[in-house]
Design a protein around this motif. Structure first.
Motif, PDB file in Angstrom:
ATOM      1  N   VAL A  82      -0.995   4.221  -0.262  1.00 16.45           N
ATOM      2  CA  VAL A  82       0.272   3.940  -0.949  1.00 16.45           C
ATOM      3  C   VAL A  82       0.085   4.090  -2.460  1.00 16.45           C
ATOM      4  O   VAL A  82       0.917   4.698  -3.137  1.00 16.45           O
ATOM      5  CB  VAL A  82       0.812   2.530  -0.578  1.00 16.45           C
ATOM      6  CG1 VAL A  82       1.934   2.109  -1.516  1.00 16.45           C
ATOM      7  CG2 VAL A  82       1.310   2.510   0.867  1.00 16.45           C
ATOM      8  N   ARG A  86       1.979   6.730  -4.850  1.00 16.80           N
ATOM      9  CA  ARG A  86       2.767   6.270  -6.011  1.00 16.80           C
ATOM     10  C   ARG A  86       2.393   7.063  -7.261  1.00 16.80           C
ATOM     11  O   ARG A  86       3.251   7.424  -8.058  1.00 16.80           O
ATOM     12  CB  ARG A  86       2.552   4.779  -6.253  1.00 16.80           C
ATOM     13  CG  ARG A  86       3.355   3.920  -5.327  1.00 16.80           C
ATOM     14  CD  ARG A  86       3.298   2.458  -5.752  1.00 16.80           C
ATOM     15  NE  ARG A  86       4.150   1.670  -4.884  1.00 16.80           N
ATOM     16  CZ  ARG A  86       3.810   0.485  -4.370  1.00 16.80           C
ATOM     17  NH1 ARG A  86       2.636  -0.037  -4.658  1.00 16.80           N
ATOM     18  NH2 ARG A  86       4.635  -0.175  -3.602  1.00 16.80           N
ATOM     19  N   GLU A  87       1.081   7.298  -7.416  1.00 18.94           N
ATOM     20  CA  GLU A  87       0.616   8.107  -8.557  1.00 18.94           C
ATOM     21  C   GLU A  87       1.189   9.514  -8.480  1.00 18.94           C
ATOM     22  O   GLU A  87       1.651  10.051  -9.490  1.00 18.94           O
ATOM     23  CB  GLU A  87      -0.912   8.159  -8.596  1.00 18.94           C
ATOM     24  CG  GLU A  87      -1.563   6.887  -9.078  1.00 18.94           C
ATOM     25  CD  GLU A  87      -3.092   6.931  -8.974  1.00 18.94           C
ATOM     26  OE1 GLU A  87      -3.674   8.036  -8.949  1.00 18.94           O
ATOM     27  OE2 GLU A  87      -3.690   5.841  -8.927  1.00 18.94           O
ATOM     28  N   ARG A  89       3.911  10.448  -6.980  1.00 14.21           N
ATOM     29  CA  ARG A  89       5.351  10.365  -7.243  1.00 14.21           C
ATOM     30  C   ARG A  89       5.622  10.220  -8.742  1.00 14.21           C
ATOM     31  O   ARG A  89       6.582  10.778  -9.255  1.00 14.21           O
ATOM     32  CB  ARG A  89       5.971   9.197  -6.482  1.00 14.21           C
ATOM     33  CG  ARG A  89       7.503   9.146  -6.604  1.00 14.21           C
ATOM     34  CD  ARG A  89       8.096   7.902  -6.001  1.00 14.21           C
ATOM     35  NE  ARG A  89       7.597   6.719  -6.720  1.00 14.21           N
ATOM     36  CZ  ARG A  89       7.842   5.478  -6.368  1.00 14.21           C
ATOM     37  NH1 ARG A  89       8.550   5.210  -5.281  1.00 14.21           N
ATOM     38  NH2 ARG A  89       7.371   4.466  -7.061  1.00 14.21           N
ATOM     39  N   SER A  93       8.342  13.227  -9.675  1.00 14.61           N
ATOM     40  CA  SER A  93       9.341  12.338  -9.067  1.00 14.61           C
ATOM     41  C   SER A  93      10.386  13.073  -8.226  1.00 14.61           C
ATOM     42  O   SER A  93      11.171  12.445  -7.529  1.00 14.61           O
ATOM     43  CB  SER A  93      10.028  11.506 -10.147  1.00 14.61           C
ATOM     44  OG  SER A  93      10.672  12.372 -11.058  1.00 14.61           O
ATOM     45  N   LEU A 102       5.460   8.440   1.095  1.00 12.49           N
ATOM     46  CA  LEU A 102       5.282   7.126   0.491  1.00 12.49           C
ATOM     47  C   LEU A 102       6.069   6.067   1.265  1.00 12.49           C
ATOM     48  O   LEU A 102       5.540   5.004   1.593  1.00 12.49           O
ATOM     49  CB  LEU A 102       5.718   7.141  -0.985  1.00 12.49           C
ATOM     50  CG  LEU A 102       5.671   5.797  -1.718  1.00 12.49           C
ATOM     51  CD1 LEU A 102       4.263   5.211  -1.726  1.00 12.49           C
ATOM     52  CD2 LEU A 102       6.194   5.945  -3.142  1.00 12.49           C
ATOM     53  N   GLN A 106       4.495   2.918   3.192  1.00 13.67           N
ATOM     54  CA  GLN A 106       4.895   1.551   2.809  1.00 13.67           C
ATOM     55  C   GLN A 106       5.386   0.768   4.030  1.00 13.67           C
ATOM     56  O   GLN A 106       5.074  -0.415   4.182  1.00 13.67           O
ATOM     57  CB  GLN A 106       5.996   1.599   1.734  1.00 13.67           C
ATOM     58  CG  GLN A 106       5.475   1.973   0.372  1.00 13.67           C
ATOM     59  CD  GLN A 106       6.588   2.186  -0.647  1.00 13.67           C
ATOM     60  OE1 GLN A 106       7.664   2.704  -0.324  1.00 13.67           O
ATOM     61  NE2 GLN A 106       6.319   1.809  -1.882  1.00 13.67           N
TER      62      GLN A 106
END
Length: 144
Positions: A82, A86-87, A89, A93, A102, A106
């Motif tokens: 996760v 996140r990194e 994303r 983005s 992701l 999650q």
């Protein structure tokens, strides 16, 4: 599936749950184990109830610890994934594939964390049943 040492497949949640189900067999069968191995008062002379209760307690405790370790290991592994997603994303983005992955990870992480709650309930139930049947024969050492 489960390798030696209680390792779970953390990738696939349904496999993760299947292996946990197998690992929880001792808890599912605790009443049966106690009924078949711990004698009632009238048969108490034929079996060493203290030794039987001690062995059952030790194997139950070992099962609880190995499941706890396996679940926490998968939670840590999934948390790491996760974090990496996140990194990714944060860098990109707009990447829908990363965003989808992701969310999936999650969700899996939340499900794994909820297994810790299930584990607590299963362990409490087993210990309660164990204490009801074995308290006069064997007192487990106090856990610090």
């Amino acid at each position: 599936m489960a390798a030696s040492g209680g390792t779970l497949n953390c990738e696939d949640f349904s496999l993760f749950q299947e292996v946990l189900k197998v690992m929880r067999t001792i808890d599912d069968r605790i009443v049966h184990s106690l009924n078949t191995t711990v004698p009632t008062v009238s048969f108490s002379g034929k079996v060493d109830a203290t030794q039987t209760c001690k062995q059952l307690y030790e194997s139950m405790l070992e099962a609880h610890l190995s499941r706890d370790k396996a679940i926490k290991s998968c939670i840590a592994q999934t948390s790491e994934v996760v974090g990496q997603l996140r990194e990714q994303r944060a860098k990109d983005s707009e990447n829908m594939a990363v965003i989808k992955q992701l969310r999936k990870e999650q969700t899996k992480l939340k499900l794994m964390q909820s297994e810790l709650n299930v584990e607590e309930v299963v362990n409490d139930r087993s210990l309660k049943v164990f204490n009801e049947r074995c308290r006069i024969h064997y007192t487990p050492p106090k856990v610090k």
